[in-house]
Design an enzyme around this catalytic site. Structure first.
Site, PDB file in Angstrom:
ATOM      1  N   PHE A  57      22.020  79.854 107.491  1.00  0.00           N
ATOM      2  CA  PHE A  57      20.649  79.339 107.595  1.00  0.00           C
ATOM      3  C   PHE A  57      20.324  78.494 106.370  1.00  0.00           C
ATOM      4  O   PHE A  57      20.653  78.879 105.244  1.00  0.00           O
ATOM      5  CB  PHE A  57      19.634  80.493 107.631  1.00  0.00           C
ATOM      6  CG  PHE A  57      19.749  81.392 108.826  1.00  0.00           C
ATOM      7  CD1 PHE A  57      19.134  81.064 110.024  1.00  0.00           C
ATOM      8  CD2 PHE A  57      20.449  82.593 108.744  1.00  0.00           C
ATOM      9  CE1 PHE A  57      19.231  81.918 111.130  1.00  0.00           C
ATOM     10  CE2 PHE A  57      20.545  83.452 109.834  1.00  0.00           C
ATOM     11  CZ  PHE A  57      19.931  83.106 111.030  1.00  0.00           C
ATOM     12  N   ASP A  58      19.628  77.391 106.593  1.00  0.00           N
ATOM     13  CA  ASP A  58      18.955  76.693 105.502  1.00  0.00           C
ATOM     14  C   ASP A  58      17.673  77.490 105.226  1.00  0.00           C
ATOM     15  O   ASP A  58      17.256  78.310 106.054  1.00  0.00           O
ATOM     16  CB  ASP A  58      18.650  75.260 105.958  1.00  0.00           C
ATOM     17  CG  ASP A  58      17.787  74.496 104.953  1.00  0.00           C
ATOM     18  OD1 ASP A  58      17.940  74.732 103.734  1.00  0.00           O
ATOM     19  OD2 ASP A  58      16.953  73.676 105.385  1.00  0.00           O
ATOM     20  N   GLY A  59      17.046  77.243 104.065  1.00  0.00           N
ATOM     21  CA  GLY A  59      15.841  77.988 103.711  1.00  0.00           C
ATOM     22  C   GLY A  59      14.559  77.353 104.227  1.00  0.00           C
ATOM     23  O   GLY A  59      14.052  77.694 105.299  1.00  0.00           O
TER      24      GLY A  59
END
Length: 312
Positions: A178-180
């Site tokens: 996941f990206d943040g």
């Protein structure tokens, strides 16, 4: 809410309890490579497309971008049921398709050919098939159509756009990156960054350090994934989750870590890239799927053969 006009339940697959399961809906173009067929549909129309699919119904479609992800999810189910045969907290896969049931036979046959554990095939002739996601309890929707994805996000369902690419199927366990900001977390800091630049964003993060970030569009899916992951010890888990964010660890990492802790979301590894390209680290992780809101990051992931899904 009306059922899709034709839902085919797969008799060869144990049906899951949708109130307990993590339901993932994929479109046919996300799970199989239908680029040639899609081109035929756009150029020659629906009838020619249906004729082609019927004529080739016994010819399996090649795997698409989300194919390896679905296989890895199936592996997790096997591991869960090995340790507890009555477990209800499983992944449940359904295919949502704009095909008619006649042209959908090839889709069903392809899934059978690869031994994919898909519990339902929903053939919807409506323009907006995403209206059925909530009635099926879908927690994640993967599609190759941008309008579909935007509609699903508007309906409050975690969703991402899959780009067709050649994917090397990585081995198990299931690895999800996941990206943040604007994926797991809300886009609040991103917006400050756009308006006030890096210095403004850093100051904002320092001031807000004790305040958990808002929820991003994929938080609900990540939380359910984390819940399934907790059934296993860290050493034996068939699921590995990663955070790969453009934030710098020194200035902007603390709040991200505190937010995850506040949510009770355990992430196996976190990489704070400080704006550096994500491609090299993704090539090392070899995830089954990578979620990001930045198209340049998606491009970088595709360049190293990583299956990617854009969260618009």
């Amino acid at each position: 809410m009306a059922e899709p006009e034709s839902t085919v339940t797969n008799p060869n697959v144990k049906q899951k309890d949708p109130s307990k399961a993590l339901v993932i809906a994929v479109t046919t173009r996300a799970i199989f490579n239908l680029e040639e067929e899609h081109k035929l549909y756009l150029e020659k129309g629906k009838e020619e497309y249906t004729r082609h699919q019927q004529a080739n119904q016994d010819k399996p479609l090649p795997p698409g971008t989300a194919f390896a992800f679905i296989q890895a999810v199936q592996y997790v189910n096997e591991k869960i049921l090995e340790s507890n045969p009555s477990e209800k907290d499983l992944f449940d896969i359904l295919v949502l398709s704009n095909n008619s049931p006649e042209s959908g036979v090839r889709i069903i046959n392809s899934a059978k050919h690869y031994g994919l554990e898909i519990s339902k095939f929903c053939f919807v002739s409506n323009e907006d098939s995403t209206q059925y996601l909530k009635s099926h309890g879908v927690k994640l929707f993967l599609s190759a159509d941008r309008t579909d994805v935007c509609n699903a996000l508007r309906r409050g369902v975690s969703a991402a756009l899959v780009f067709q690419q050649e994917v090397q199927a990585p081995s198990t366990p299931l690895r999800v990156v996941f990206d943040g900001d604007a994926v797991l977390f809300s886009s609040e800091t991103d917006q400050i960054f756009q308006e006030q630049g890096l210095e403004g964003a850093v100051q904002y993060e320092r001031a807000m350090e004790a305040v958990p970030m808002g929820e991003g569009p994929l938080k609900a899916f990540a939380m359910h994934l984390g819940k399934i992951r907790k059934k296993f010890s860290q050493e034996k888990s068939p699921i590995r989750t990663y955070l790969v964010t453009a934030r710098s660890g020194r200035d902007m990492g603390i709040r991200a870590i505190k937010t995850l802790r506040e949510w009770g979301l355990a992430i196996d590894e976190a990489f704070f890239m400080d704006g550096a390209p994500k491609g090299p680290i993704l090539a090392q992780i070899q995830p089954h799927i990578f979620f990001d809101d930045g198209l340049h990051n998606i491009q970088g992931a595709q360049n190293v053969g990583v299956p990617s899904a854009w969260v618009p």
